[in-house]
Motif scaffolding. Structure first.
Motif, short mmCIF file in Angstrom:
data_model
loop_
_atom_site.label_atom_id
_atom_site.label_comp_id
_atom_site.label_asym_id
_atom_site.label_seq_id
_atom_site.Cartn_x
_atom_site.Cartn_y
_atom_site.Cartn_z
N LEU A 37 -55.26 55.17 -6.38
CA LEU A 37 -55.80 54.12 -8.00
C LEU A 37 -55.48 52.93 -7.85
N LEU A 38 -56.34 52.17 -8.02
CA LEU A 38 -55.66 50.76 -7.94
C LEU A 38 -55.58 50.27 -9.01
N ARG A 39 -54.25 49.51 -9.14
CA ARG A 39 -52.49 48.86 -10.79
C ARG A 39 -52.81 48.24 -10.81
N PRO A 40 -53.62 47.17 -11.80
CA PRO A 40 -52.20 45.24 -12.11
C PRO A 40 -51.29 45.75 -11.76
N ARG A 41 -50.87 44.63 -10.87
CA ARG A 41 -49.42 44.70 -10.43
C ARG A 41 -49.35 43.08 -11.09
N TYR A 42 -48.00 42.81 -11.15
CA TYR A 42 -47.43 41.18 -11.55
C TYR A 42 -46.08 40.95 -10.47
N LEU A 43 -46.63 38.87 -10.68
CA LEU A 43 -45.52 38.54 -9.50
C LEU A 43 -43.99 38.68 -10.57
N ARG A 44 -43.02 39.43 -9.58
CA ARG A 44 -41.61 39.18 -10.06
C ARG A 44 -40.81 37.71 -10.24
N VAL A 45 -40.21 37.31 -10.83
CA VAL A 45 -40.65 35.67 -10.98
C VAL A 45 -38.72 35.58 -11.52
N GLN A 46 -37.73 35.28 -10.74
CA GLN A 46 -36.54 35.54 -10.88
C GLN A 46 -36.20 34.33 -12.27
N PRO A 47 -34.98 34.71 -12.46
CA PRO A 47 -34.41 33.44 -13.99
C PRO A 47 -34.37 32.48 -13.08
N GLY A 48 -34.91 31.27 -13.36
CA GLY A 48 -34.47 29.84 -12.63
C GLY A 48 -35.68 29.46 -11.90
N GLU A 49 -36.60 30.56 -11.44
CA GLU A 49 -37.52 30.38 -10.45
C GLU A 49 -38.99 29.70 -11.21
N GLU A 50 -39.63 28.87 -10.52
CA GLU A 50 -40.95 28.61 -10.68
C GLU A 50 -41.55 28.28 -10.09
N ALA A 210 -33.60 35.28 -32.39
CA ALA A 210 -34.50 34.42 -32.19
C ALA A 210 -34.09 33.55 -31.49
N VAL A 211 -33.34 32.30 -31.86
CA VAL A 211 -32.80 31.43 -31.67
C VAL A 211 -32.10 31.30 -30.35
N ALA A 212 -31.70 32.04 -30.37
CA ALA A 212 -30.76 32.51 -28.18
C ALA A 212 -32.22 32.98 -27.55
N ALA A 213 -33.16 33.48 -28.06
CA ALA A 213 -34.11 33.78 -26.90
C ALA A 213 -35.13 32.93 -26.61
N LEU A 214 -35.27 31.98 -27.37
CA LEU A 214 -36.15 30.50 -27.34
C LEU A 214 -35.25 29.86 -26.44
N GLN A 215 -34.67 29.87 -26.67
CA GLN A 215 -33.20 29.04 -25.85
C GLN A 215 -33.80 28.77 -24.57
N ARG A 216 -33.47 30.49 -24.22
CA ARG A 216 -33.41 30.63 -23.06
C ARG A 216 -34.91 30.92 -22.13
N LEU A 217 -35.74 31.05 -22.87
CA LEU A 217 -36.80 31.13 -22.52
C LEU A 217 -37.59 29.54 -21.96
N VAL A 218 -36.81 28.13 -22.80
CA VAL A 218 -36.82 27.15 -22.11
C VAL A 218 -36.26 26.30 -21.99
N THR A 219 -35.17 26.32 -21.28
CA THR A 219 -33.93 26.55 -20.82
C THR A 219 -34.47 26.51 -18.88
N PRO A 220 -34.44 25.86 -17.92
CA PRO A 220 -35.29 26.06 -16.93
C PRO A 220 -34.01 26.55 -15.81
#
Length: 258
Positions: A37-50, A210-220
């Motif tokens: 069966l074909l299943r969607p897979r999603y690219l694994r992107v490491q922290p700090g990677e763009e 929530a602030v800590a989570a957002l900080q992690r998400l917006v920090t490259p």
């Protein structure tokens, strides 16, 4: 193939099951082995990677869109994403669309594809090239954690209440309810109790978390990002934009997926 079906409405369980059996027989499909069966897979992107996908387009609008991947699909992460979307969407639009007039499509929101979740920041503009859009977003988005930390207890309670109302909202039609059941059954692995788990996580979520989570998400250095940068022939770039790959298929063969 493999038939995935939900029958929902004013029918008994027996009639629902029989309906699916009849449809399956009518299709004449035989189940394929799970391994085929074909299943969607999603690219694994490491922290700090763009990961950057970039190039020229024929249209008149340039585009900058960045997906910031959330770490997992846990109830706490989902609850946090709901609150963050409620918080960032209006300020992002007001600052970059209303105040700075960057483009006619300006949005920030959380997006879910199967069990893959991310925050999406996007601008589509006929006036500015995408490198300028990137500079404006990179200047504004890092200010959001401090803004969230500064909201009053009343405003925080309102954000949580808005997320709770979103979770508790009842489907407005039989079809919408059936669609929810289908999502629970086939995309979210029969996680029938997820609504209550999400409400429990929302109740326990603190403003500091929530602030800590957002900080992690917006920090490259701590975020995992996928970025699309497209520019119109009408726009001249003021800085070089380097895509992560030149041969997409070859590059995809070197990556890992979840």
């Amino acid at each position: 193939g493999k038939v995935e079906a939900v029958v929902h409405g004013h029918v008994t369980a027996e009639v629902a099951a029989q309906s699916v059996r009849e449809i399956t027989r009518a299709l004449g499909a035989r189940p394929a082995p799970e391994s085929e069966l074909l299943r969607p897979r999603y690219l694994r992107v490491q922290p700090g990677e763009e990961i950057v996908d970039a190039g020229p387009i024929e249209g008149v609008n340039s585009v900058f869109a960045r997906e910031v991947l959330l770490p997992d699909d846990s109830p706490l992460t989902r609850a946090t994403a709901l609150v963050l979307t409620s918080f960032i969407s209006n300020p992002f639009f007001t600052e970059l669309r209303t105040n700075q007039q960057l483009g006619y499509i300006v949005a920030a929101r959380s997006v879910t594809l199967h069990r893959n979740r991310h925050l999406l920041f996007e601008i589509q503009s006929s006036v500015y090239p995408p490198d300028e859009l990137r500079r404006r977003i990179d200047a504004y988005v890092p200010t959001l954690p401090a803004a969230l930390a500064a909201v009053s207890p009343e405003k925080w309670s309102a954000l949580v209440a808005g997320a709770r109302a979103n979770i508790e909202a009842k489907p407005k039609s039989i079809a919408a309810r059936a669609q929810r059941f289908h999502l629970y059954a086939f995309t979210q692995n029969e996680d029938w109790d997820q609504r209550q788990a999400l409400l429990n996580a929302l109740t326990s979520l603190t403003q500091e978390q929530a602030v800590a989570a957002l900080q992690r998400l917006v920090t490259p250095a701590t975020s995992s990002r996928r970025t699309v940068i497209l520019w119109s022939r009408e726009h001249r770039l003021t800085e070089e934009i380097k895509p992560t790959f030149s041969d997409r298929d070859a590059w995809k063969g070197t990556r890992t997926y979840d």
